[in-house]
Design a protein around this motif. Structure first.
Motif, PDB file in Angstrom:
ATOM      1  N   VAL A  40       0.629  -1.260  -0.114  1.00 60.31           N
ATOM      2  CA  VAL A  40       0.019   0.065  -0.068  1.00 60.31           C
ATOM      3  C   VAL A  40       1.030   1.286   0.020  1.00 60.31           C
ATOM      4  O   VAL A  40       0.721   2.156  -0.808  1.00 60.31           O
ATOM      5  CB  VAL A  40      -0.842  -0.015   1.173  1.00 60.31           C
ATOM      6  N   ALA A  41       1.917   1.306   1.112  1.00 62.72           N
ATOM      7  CA  ALA A  41       2.988   2.442   0.616  1.00 62.72           C
ATOM      8  C   ALA A  41       3.617   2.606  -0.472  1.00 62.72           C
ATOM      9  O   ALA A  41       3.854   3.666  -1.050  1.00 62.72           O
ATOM     10  CB  ALA A  41       3.824   2.004   1.985  1.00 62.72           C
ATOM     11  N   GLU A  42       4.208   1.329  -1.085  1.00 58.82           N
ATOM     12  CA  GLU A  42       4.478   1.642  -2.527  1.00 58.82           C
ATOM     13  C   GLU A  42       3.638   1.933  -3.441  1.00 58.82           C
ATOM     14  O   GLU A  42       4.094   2.709  -4.273  1.00 58.82           O
ATOM     15  CB  GLU A  42       4.966  -0.077  -2.887  1.00 58.82           C
ATOM     16  N   LEU A  43       2.396   1.576  -3.441  1.00 53.61           N
ATOM     17  CA  LEU A  43       1.563   2.262  -4.478  1.00 53.61           C
ATOM     18  C   LEU A  43       1.380   3.716  -4.157  1.00 53.61           C
ATOM     19  O   LEU A  43       1.523   4.442  -5.068  1.00 53.61           O
ATOM     20  CB  LEU A  43       0.155   1.500  -4.019  1.00 53.61           C
ATOM     21  N   ILE A  44       1.364   4.187  -2.877  1.00 51.34           N
ATOM     22  CA  ILE A  44       0.926   5.689  -2.787  1.00 51.34           C
ATOM     23  C   ILE A  44       2.287   6.148  -3.099  1.00 51.34           C
ATOM     24  O   ILE A  44       2.210   7.377  -3.774  1.00 51.34           O
ATOM     25  CB  ILE A  44       0.951   6.092  -1.276  1.00 51.34           C
ATOM     26  N   GLU A  45       3.673   5.749  -2.610  1.00 53.48           N
ATOM     27  CA  GLU A  45       4.626   6.339  -3.201  1.00 53.48           C
ATOM     28  C   GLU A  45       4.940   6.375  -4.672  1.00 53.48           C
ATOM     29  O   GLU A  45       5.259   7.577  -5.408  1.00 53.48           O
ATOM     30  CB  GLU A  45       6.037   5.329  -2.813  1.00 53.48           C
ATOM     31  N   LYS A  46       4.621   5.312  -5.318  1.00 51.54           N
ATOM     32  CA  LYS A  46       4.462   5.386  -6.757  1.00 51.54           C
ATOM     33  C   LYS A  46       3.284   6.618  -7.428  1.00 51.54           C
ATOM     34  O   LYS A  46       3.971   7.086  -8.442  1.00 51.54           O
ATOM     35  CB  LYS A  46       3.842   3.928  -7.458  1.00 51.54           C
ATOM     36  N   LEU A  47       2.309   6.585  -6.720  1.00 59.11           N
ATOM     37  CA  LEU A  47       1.289   7.614  -7.310  1.00 59.11           C
ATOM     38  C   LEU A  47       2.048   9.045  -6.934  1.00 59.11           C
ATOM     39  O   LEU A  47       1.857  10.030  -7.993  1.00 59.11           O
ATOM     40  CB  LEU A  47       0.115   7.476  -6.660  1.00 59.11           C
ATOM     41  N   LEU A  48       2.536   9.296  -5.695  1.00 59.04           N
ATOM     42  CA  LEU A  48       3.255  10.524  -5.618  1.00 59.04           C
ATOM     43  C   LEU A  48       4.239  11.089  -6.574  1.00 59.04           C
ATOM     44  O   LEU A  48       4.460  11.975  -7.153  1.00 59.04           O
ATOM     45  CB  LEU A  48       3.636  10.473  -4.134  1.00 59.04           C
ATOM     46  N   ASN A  49       5.068   9.887  -6.958  1.00 59.97           N
ATOM     47  CA  ASN A  49       6.173   9.839  -7.904  1.00 59.97           C
ATOM     48  C   ASN A  49       5.713  10.570  -9.510  1.00 59.97           C
ATOM     49  O   ASN A  49       5.965  11.150 -10.116  1.00 59.97           O
ATOM     50  CB  ASN A  49       6.997   8.890  -8.110  1.00 59.97           C
TER      51      ASN A  49
END
Length: 140
Positions: free
Chosen positions: A77-86
């Motif tokens: 979930v954190a990886e998904l949010i981080e990718k969306l932020l990027n």
């Protein structure tokens, strides 16, 4: 059954929920009140949003005394949010924290970050203690 990521995208795409999820990227569990303040909404509205995020298994909740603490459910979930932020960052937007101390050293969900975190990682790779294969670091 076909994957239906539109439900998850809709949950994450709500501005208040996006702010609450971003606040949880530091890896610390937060209360409804703290997340309501982050999202600039009432605690009652935050409770409604948080229930949806828990139901979708984006957040986990644990009770401690009379408080309920929320945190990201899983590392992916954190990886998904981080990718969306990027994806949303453009070259005109300054990324990372504004506070210079946080830009120097901080924790981002489950890993070190900031200039010191990057320097430590680079040093471990240069000394062959870690091997960076482009997707993950492998301890040697």
């Amino acid at each position: 059954m076909e994957p239906n990521f539109s439900i998850i995208a809709g949950l994450i795409g709500d501005p208040a929920r996006a702010r609450m999820l971003s606040a949880l990227m530091a890896g610390k569990a937060l209360t409804t009140t703290e997340l309501a303040l982050e999202a600039d909404i009432t605690a009652q509205t935050a409770s409604s949003h948080l229930a949806k995020l828990v139901d979708a298994q984006l957040l986990a909740v644990r009770k401690q005394g009379r408080h309920r603490y929320f945190q990201l459910h899983r590392p992916d979930v954190a990886e998904l949010i981080e990718k969306l932020l990027n994806v949303t960052v453009t070259s005109t937007i300054q990324t990372g924290p504004v506070d210079s101390k946080l830009r120097h050293a901080r924790v981002c969900y489950d890993h070190l970050a900031g200039a010191l975190g990057v320097a430590l990682y680079d040093s471990l790779v240069s000394k062959s203690f870690l091997i960076d294969n482009g997707e993950e670091a492998i301890i040697t």
